[in-house]
Design a protein around this motif. Structure first.
Motif, mmCIF file in Angstrom:
data_model
loop_
_atom_site.group_PDB
_atom_site.id
_atom_site.type_symbol
_atom_site.label_atom_id
_atom_site.label_comp_id
_atom_site.label_asym_id
_atom_site.label_seq_id
_atom_site.Cartn_x
_atom_site.Cartn_y
_atom_site.Cartn_z
ATOM 1 N N HIS A 187 19.323 -30.633 -38.853
ATOM 2 C CA HIS A 187 19.100 -32.010 -38.422
ATOM 3 C C HIS A 187 18.784 -32.095 -36.927
ATOM 4 O O HIS A 187 19.063 -31.187 -36.146
ATOM 5 C CB HIS A 187 20.343 -32.860 -38.722
ATOM 6 C CG HIS A 187 20.458 -33.261 -40.151
ATOM 7 N ND1 HIS A 187 20.096 -34.505 -40.616
ATOM 8 C CD2 HIS A 187 20.881 -32.558 -41.238
ATOM 9 C CE1 HIS A 187 20.306 -34.560 -41.915
ATOM 10 N NE2 HIS A 187 20.781 -33.396 -42.324
ATOM 11 N N ARG A 188 18.200 -33.227 -36.571
ATOM 12 C CA ARG A 188 17.989 -33.555 -35.163
ATOM 13 C C ARG A 188 19.331 -34.027 -34.585
ATOM 14 O O ARG A 188 19.881 -35.022 -35.039
ATOM 15 C CB ARG A 188 16.942 -34.663 -35.023
ATOM 16 C CG ARG A 188 15.532 -34.243 -35.414
ATOM 17 C CD ARG A 188 14.596 -35.455 -35.437
ATOM 18 N NE ARG A 188 14.552 -36.147 -34.149
ATOM 19 C CZ ARG A 188 13.710 -35.854 -33.164
ATOM 20 N NH1 ARG A 188 12.831 -34.869 -33.317
ATOM 21 N NH2 ARG A 188 13.717 -36.542 -32.037
ATOM 22 N N CYS A 189 19.838 -33.300 -33.626
ATOM 23 C CA CYS A 189 21.124 -33.654 -33.014
ATOM 24 C C CYS A 189 20.918 -34.068 -31.564
ATOM 25 O O CYS A 189 20.009 -33.594 -30.882
ATOM 26 C CB CYS A 189 22.093 -32.479 -33.102
ATOM 27 S SG CYS A 189 22.573 -32.057 -34.801
ATOM 28 N N ILE A 190 21.767 -34.978 -31.129
ATOM 29 C CA ILE A 190 21.696 -35.540 -29.776
ATOM 30 C C ILE A 190 23.019 -35.232 -29.081
ATOM 31 O O ILE A 190 24.093 -35.507 -29.621
ATOM 32 C CB ILE A 190 21.459 -37.061 -29.828
ATOM 33 C CG1 ILE A 190 20.137 -37.373 -30.552
ATOM 34 C CG2 ILE A 190 21.468 -37.659 -28.431
ATOM 35 C CD1 ILE A 190 19.950 -38.843 -30.857
ATOM 36 N N ALA A 191 22.946 -34.664 -27.883
ATOM 37 C CA ALA A 191 24.157 -34.232 -27.181
ATOM 38 C C ALA A 191 24.427 -35.106 -25.959
ATOM 39 O O ALA A 191 23.511 -35.452 -25.211
ATOM 40 C CB ALA A 191 24.030 -32.773 -26.747
ATOM 41 N N LEU A 192 25.692 -35.449 -25.781
ATOM 42 C CA LEU A 192 26.149 -36.132 -24.572
ATOM 43 C C LEU A 192 26.863 -35.108 -23.702
ATOM 44 O O LEU A 192 27.887 -34.538 -24.097
ATOM 45 C CB LEU A 192 27.102 -37.279 -24.927
ATOM 46 C CG LEU A 192 27.754 -37.992 -23.744
ATOM 47 C CD1 LEU A 192 26.705 -38.631 -22.850
ATOM 48 C CD2 LEU A 192 28.754 -39.037 -24.230
ATOM 49 N N ARG A 193 26.335 -34.868 -22.512
ATOM 50 C CA ARG A 193 26.905 -33.843 -21.630
ATOM 51 C C ARG A 193 27.804 -34.526 -20.600
ATOM 52 O O ARG A 193 27.323 -35.135 -19.644
ATOM 53 C CB ARG A 193 25.781 -33.057 -20.953
ATOM 54 C CG ARG A 193 24.848 -32.377 -21.963
ATOM 55 C CD ARG A 193 23.839 -31.464 -21.297
ATOM 56 N NE ARG A 193 22.918 -30.876 -22.257
ATOM 57 C CZ ARG A 193 23.168 -29.792 -22.987
ATOM 58 N NH1 ARG A 193 24.334 -29.188 -22.861
ATOM 59 N NH2 ARG A 193 22.276 -29.314 -23.832
ATOM 60 N N GLU A 194 29.107 -34.459 -20.820
ATOM 61 C CA GLU A 194 30.076 -35.079 -19.924
ATOM 62 C C GLU A 194 31.363 -34.283 -19.926
ATOM 63 O O GLU A 194 31.616 -33.475 -20.826
ATOM 64 C CB GLU A 194 30.360 -36.533 -20.331
ATOM 65 C CG GLU A 194 30.974 -36.680 -21.710
ATOM 66 C CD GLU A 194 31.297 -38.115 -22.079
ATOM 67 O OE1 GLU A 194 31.041 -39.007 -21.261
ATOM 68 O OE2 GLU A 194 31.811 -38.322 -23.195
ATOM 69 N N ASN A 195 32.179 -34.503 -18.898
ATOM 70 C CA ASN A 195 33.517 -33.905 -18.780
ATOM 71 C C ASN A 195 33.513 -32.385 -18.782
ATOM 72 O O ASN A 195 34.532 -31.766 -19.098
ATOM 73 C CB ASN A 195 34.431 -34.384 -19.932
ATOM 74 C CG ASN A 195 34.709 -35.858 -19.869
ATOM 75 O OD1 ASN A 195 34.408 -36.508 -18.876
ATOM 76 N ND2 ASN A 195 35.270 -36.397 -20.929
ATOM 77 N N ASP A 196 32.379 -31.743 -18.479
ATOM 78 C CA ASP A 196 32.307 -30.280 -18.475
ATOM 79 C C ASP A 196 32.613 -29.684 -19.842
ATOM 80 O O ASP A 196 32.963 -28.504 -19.954
ATOM 81 C CB ASP A 196 33.279 -29.683 -17.443
ATOM 82 C CG ASP A 196 32.674 -29.650 -16.047
ATOM 83 O OD1 ASP A 196 31.437 -29.730 -15.934
ATOM 84 O OD2 ASP A 196 33.436 -29.540 -15.076
ATOM 85 N N GLU A 197 32.512 -30.486 -20.905
ATOM 86 C CA GLU A 197 32.768 -29.981 -22.245
ATOM 87 C C GLU A 197 31.534 -29.251 -22.779
ATOM 88 O O GLU A 197 30.418 -29.454 -22.316
ATOM 89 C CB GLU A 197 33.139 -31.141 -23.187
ATOM 90 C CG GLU A 197 34.453 -31.819 -22.840
ATOM 91 C CD GLU A 197 34.812 -32.914 -23.832
ATOM 92 O OE1 GLU A 197 34.061 -33.088 -24.817
ATOM 93 O OE2 GLU A 197 35.829 -33.589 -23.630
ATOM 94 N N ASP A 198 31.759 -28.379 -23.767
ATOM 95 C CA ASP A 198 30.658 -27.693 -24.437
ATOM 96 C C ASP A 198 30.010 -28.698 -25.382
ATOM 97 O O ASP A 198 30.482 -28.909 -26.506
ATOM 98 C CB ASP A 198 31.185 -26.479 -25.203
ATOM 99 C CG ASP A 198 30.060 -25.606 -25.755
ATOM 100 O OD1 ASP A 198 28.908 -26.087 -25.800
ATOM 101 O OD2 ASP A 198 30.335 -24.467 -26.157
ATOM 102 N N ALA A 199 28.929 -29.316 -24.946
ATOM 103 C CA ALA A 199 28.340 -30.438 -25.684
ATOM 104 C C ALA A 199 27.631 -30.015 -26.961
ATOM 105 O O ALA A 199 27.323 -30.864 -27.799
ATOM 106 C CB ALA A 199 27.361 -31.187 -24.780
ATOM 107 N N THR A 200 27.351 -28.731 -27.129
ATOM 108 C CA THR A 200 26.595 -28.287 -28.306
ATOM 109 C C THR A 200 27.465 -27.599 -29.354
ATOM 110 O O THR A 200 26.957 -27.191 -30.391
ATOM 111 C CB THR A 200 25.455 -27.340 -27.891
ATOM 112 O OG1 THR A 200 26.010 -26.154 -27.308
ATOM 113 C CG2 THR A 200 24.530 -28.019 -26.908
#
Length: 300
Positions: A187-200
């Motif tokens: 699927h097409r996934c959308i990532a939010l990159r915040e809090n230094d978390e592993d967004a993927t």
């Protein structure tokens, strides 16, 4: 012996990229900043700033003075409040830090409401997609959502919160089947990159069996601003994971729907982080924290 004014001056220098930048903050000339800094170093008999580089950096002794000095100033403020006849008066400066989306939607309005109740109070709110606690210029309260790595801070849960996997009905009409977490790879996934978390790395736990599954997604779109990723999802661009508080309206109207509802993502409670315990907080910090705890549940 250093004065409180010396400590305040040095913290401003420590929090600046250069002596010239510190001079602009203090509204003085760079030579006067350099001269006063040298006077402080002579008082202590140590070097506080490394001036070899184009941008100033703190020595080990400078790091200690900036960190301990900040706490000393706060302790002095608390002592002043404790012995003052106006102990219950809410005044001075209140420094807040929050994640970008949550701060914009909730903490910002609550801060304005609170300040209108106490006109003598000045509130500074700093928003960031990677909110961090700075040792040199620590906030009074930091509002945080997600996994907390720094266990030294005092953690107060303001509201329980869970993350959901979401998509728009339009996207799902033509999307591949989505029955198990591994299907996300198609699927097409959308990532939010915040809090230094592993967004993927998306970690899901089956609600009934408690079986955990981790899926490494390859996002077609990513951003550090939650509103942007949510709008992409509403427009049918793919699947996101978002906090429940941020998508209640979209779920209610049907703009977004949950996918893989039999799985749960990692919880992300909304918390307040503080450096001091309940018995050592200033009146203004305790009052604002109580105000947020009272008002926030009704806003979520």
């Amino acid at each position: 012996m250093l004065s409180s004014q010396d400590i305040e001056f040095f913290i401003t220098v420590a929090d600046s990229r250069s002596l010239a930048a510190a001079a602009r903050k203090l509204n003085v000339t760079p030579p006067s900043v350099s001269q006063r800094l040298q006077n402080i170093e002579r008082k202590l008999g140590v070097k506080l700033i490394d001036r070899n580089a184009r941008l100033t950096s703190l020595t080990t002794e400078g790091e200690v003075l900036a960190s301990k000095g900040q706490q000393l100033l706060k302790d002095l403020e608390h002592l002043t409040q404790d012995v003052s006849d106006k102990k219950l008066a809410i005044s001075g400066e209140l420094k807040l830090v929050s994640s970008l989306g949550f701060g914009e939607k909730h903490i910002g309005p609550l801060a304005a409401e609170f300040q209108s109740l106490y006109p003598s109070l000045r509130i500074e709110l700093f928003l960031s997609d990677i909110p961090k606690w700075s040792a040199h210029n620590s906030p009074d309260i930091m509002f945080y959502i997600g996994h907390l790595q720094d266990s030294a801070l005092k953690r107060i849960v303001l509201s329980k919160n869970r993350r959901l996997l979401l998509a728009s009905p339009e996207y799902l009409k033509s999307a591949p089947p989505l029955d198990e977490p591994q299907d996300l790879e198609l699927h097409r996934c959308i990532a939010l990159r915040e809090n230094d978390e592993d967004a993927t790395m998306w970690r899901l736990t089956h609600i009934d069996t408690q079986r955990e599954t981790s899926v490494r997604v390859v996002p077609v779109l990513s951003s550090n601003v939650s509103r942007v990723t949510k709008n992409w999802c509403i427009d049918g661009q793919g699947i996101i994971q978002r906090s429940e508080w941020d998508v209640k309206e979209e779920l209610k109207t049907g703009k977004l729907v949950r996918v893989l509802p039999e799985y749960q993502l990692q919880e992300a409670d909304i918390v307040a982080l503080l450096s001091s315990d309940q018995f050592h907080r200033s009146q203004k910090v305790s009052a604002f924290l109580d105000y947020v705890k009272q008002k926030l549940p009704a806003r979520l």
